[in-house]
Design an enzyme around this catalytic site. Sequence first.
Site, PDB file in Angstrom:
ATOM      1  N   ASN A   1     -35.818   0.538   0.018  1.00 37.88           N
ATOM      2  CA  ASN A   1     -36.565  -0.573   0.622  1.00 37.88           C
ATOM      3  C   ASN A   1     -37.957  -0.138   1.061  1.00 37.88           C
ATOM      4  O   ASN A   1     -38.914  -0.900   0.963  1.00 37.88           O
ATOM      5  CB  ASN A   1     -35.801  -1.136   1.820  1.00 37.88           C
ATOM      6  CG  ASN A   1     -34.562  -1.890   1.404  1.00 37.88           C
ATOM      7  OD1 ASN A   1     -34.475  -2.398   0.287  1.00 37.88           O
ATOM      8  ND2 ASN A   1     -33.594  -1.961   2.290  1.00 37.88           N
ATOM      9  N   ARG A   2     -38.056   1.092   1.567  1.00 38.29           N
ATOM     10  CA  ARG A   2     -39.342   1.580   2.075  1.00 38.29           C
ATOM     11  C   ARG A   2     -40.397   1.686   0.979  1.00 38.29           C
ATOM     12  O   ARG A   2     -41.586   1.731   1.260  1.00 38.29           O
ATOM     13  CB  ARG A   2     -39.150   2.941   2.755  1.00 38.29           C
ATOM     14  CG  ARG A   2     -38.318   2.863   4.019  1.00 38.29           C
ATOM     15  CD  ARG A   2     -38.242   4.199   4.741  1.00 38.29           C
ATOM     16  NE  ARG A   2     -37.686   5.281   3.961  1.00 38.29           N
ATOM     17  CZ  ARG A   2     -36.395   5.608   3.913  1.00 38.29           C
ATOM     18  NH1 ARG A   2     -35.521   4.921   4.600  1.00 38.29           N
ATOM     19  NH2 ARG A   2     -35.982   6.620   3.187  1.00 38.29           N
TER      20      ARG A   2
ATOM     21  N   SER B   1     -29.227   2.775   9.005  1.00 38.81           N
ATOM     22  CA  SER B   1     -29.360   1.336   8.776  1.00 38.81           C
ATOM     23  C   SER B   1     -29.628   0.547  10.052  1.00 38.81           C
ATOM     24  O   SER B   1     -28.753   0.433  10.915  1.00 38.81           O
ATOM     25  CB  SER B   1     -28.071   0.806   8.133  1.00 38.81           C
ATOM     26  OG  SER B   1     -28.021  -0.601   8.183  1.00 38.81           O
TER      27      SER B   1
ATOM     28  N   LYS C   1     -25.542   3.502  -2.886  1.00 41.42           N
ATOM     29  CA  LYS C   1     -26.302   2.755  -3.894  1.00 41.42           C
ATOM     30  C   LYS C   1     -26.128   3.389  -5.272  1.00 41.42           C
ATOM     31  O   LYS C   1     -25.888   2.691  -6.259  1.00 41.42           O
ATOM     32  CB  LYS C   1     -27.783   2.720  -3.511  1.00 41.42           C
ATOM     33  CG  LYS C   1     -28.104   1.799  -2.353  1.00 41.42           C
ATOM     34  CD  LYS C   1     -29.556   1.897  -1.938  1.00 41.42           C
ATOM     35  CE  LYS C   1     -30.485   1.467  -3.042  1.00 41.42           C
ATOM     36  NZ  LYS C   1     -31.909   1.467  -2.628  1.00 41.42           N
TER      37      LYS C   1
ATOM     38  N   TRP D   1     -21.094  -8.677   3.891  1.00 44.21           N
ATOM     39  CA  TRP D   1     -22.180  -7.702   3.797  1.00 44.21           C
ATOM     40  C   TRP D   1     -23.378  -8.191   4.594  1.00 44.21           C
ATOM     41  O   TRP D   1     -23.943  -9.237   4.304  1.00 44.21           O
ATOM     42  CB  TRP D   1     -22.564  -7.499   2.331  1.00 44.21           C
ATOM     43  CG  TRP D   1     -23.723  -6.588   2.116  1.00 44.21           C
ATOM     44  CD1 TRP D   1     -23.998  -5.415   2.764  1.00 44.21           C
ATOM     45  CD2 TRP D   1     -24.784  -6.761   1.179  1.00 44.21           C
ATOM     46  NE1 TRP D   1     -25.148  -4.849   2.290  1.00 44.21           N
ATOM     47  CE2 TRP D   1     -25.652  -5.660   1.304  1.00 44.21           C
ATOM     48  CE3 TRP D   1     -25.081  -7.743   0.236  1.00 44.21           C
ATOM     49  CZ2 TRP D   1     -26.797  -5.510   0.531  1.00 44.21           C
ATOM     50  CZ3 TRP D   1     -26.221  -7.587  -0.536  1.00 44.21           C
ATOM     51  CH2 TRP D   1     -27.061  -6.481  -0.390  1.00 44.21           C
ATOM     52  N   GLY D   2     -23.739  -7.435   5.603  1.00 45.97           N
ATOM     53  CA  GLY D   2     -24.929  -7.735   6.388  1.00 45.97           C
ATOM     54  C   GLY D   2     -24.607  -8.267   7.767  1.00 45.97           C
ATOM     55  O   GLY D   2     -23.589  -8.930   7.973  1.00 45.97           O
ATOM     56  N   ASN D   3     -25.477  -7.975   8.709  1.00 46.58           N
ATOM     57  CA  ASN D   3     -25.265  -8.478  10.067  1.00 46.58           C
ATOM     58  C   ASN D   3     -25.345 -10.000  10.113  1.00 46.58           C
ATOM     59  O   ASN D   3     -24.782 -10.629  11.002  1.00 46.58           O
ATOM     60  CB  ASN D   3     -26.269  -7.859  11.047  1.00 46.58           C
ATOM     61  CG  ASN D   3     -27.668  -8.396  10.865  1.00 46.58           C
ATOM     62  OD1 ASN D   3     -28.290  -8.163   9.828  1.00 46.58           O
ATOM     63  ND2 ASN D   3     -28.171  -9.129  11.838  1.00 46.58           N
TER      64      ASN D   3
END
Length: 195
Positions: free
Chosen positions: A55-56, A13, A45, A181-183
Site C-alpha cells: 500500500n505504501r 496493520s 499476500k 475482512w477488515g475493521n
Amino acid sequence: MTKTIDFYFDFISPFSYLAQVKLPDLARRTGCVIEYRPIDIPEAKIAAGNYGPSNREVVPKIKVMMADLERWAAKYEVPLTFPASFACSDWNCAALYARGQDQAEAFVTAAYHRIWGIGIDPRDQNELRGCAEDVGLDADALCEFVRSPAGQGEYRKARTQAYQRGVFGAPMMFVDDQIFWGNDRLDFLESYLLD
C-alpha cells in the site's frame, strides 16, 4: 455452545488496531471468545498469490487509506500515530506467548496502543518488555520465547496454518464458515453472531 472468533492480525496493520478497539466488546456482547492468531501480512499476500506493491508504494491509494484511518480513529475516539518502524515480527510472536498465558487480549490491546496509539518503535525491545510487564506477563520469559527456536517455530506454524486456511491479509475474522475482512466488517460479524 460458545462460538470462537479467530482473529487474524499483524501489528503492522493499523486496520487490525482499529478492529481490536471494538472486537473485545463485540465478543462479550455476543457471548463469543476471541482466538488471537498473529500473521505476517507481506507473507500472507505472497502465499495468496498477491505479488503487487505494498500500500505504501501506491501513492493515490495511501492518500485515501490515510484519510480513512483518520476517520476511523476519530469515529472510535482513539489516537492514531504511525509507528517509527514496521518491524513487528517480535510482537506478533510475543502475542503467541501471551495467548499461552491467557493474556492475549490484554497484550494485544496494550501492544496496539503502544504501536499505533503512541507510535513507538517496535524494534525497541524495552517497549516490548514494558508492554509485557504492563499486562502482568513475565518480560524475561516473553522475550526468551520470542528469541527461541520453539517460539519462532510456533509462530511459523501459526502463519502456515493461517495461509492454508485462506488468510490473505488482516484483520480477518473467521467464525464457522464465514470470513469477515477488515475493521469495517465488524457490523456484519456482529449481525452474523446474533442471528
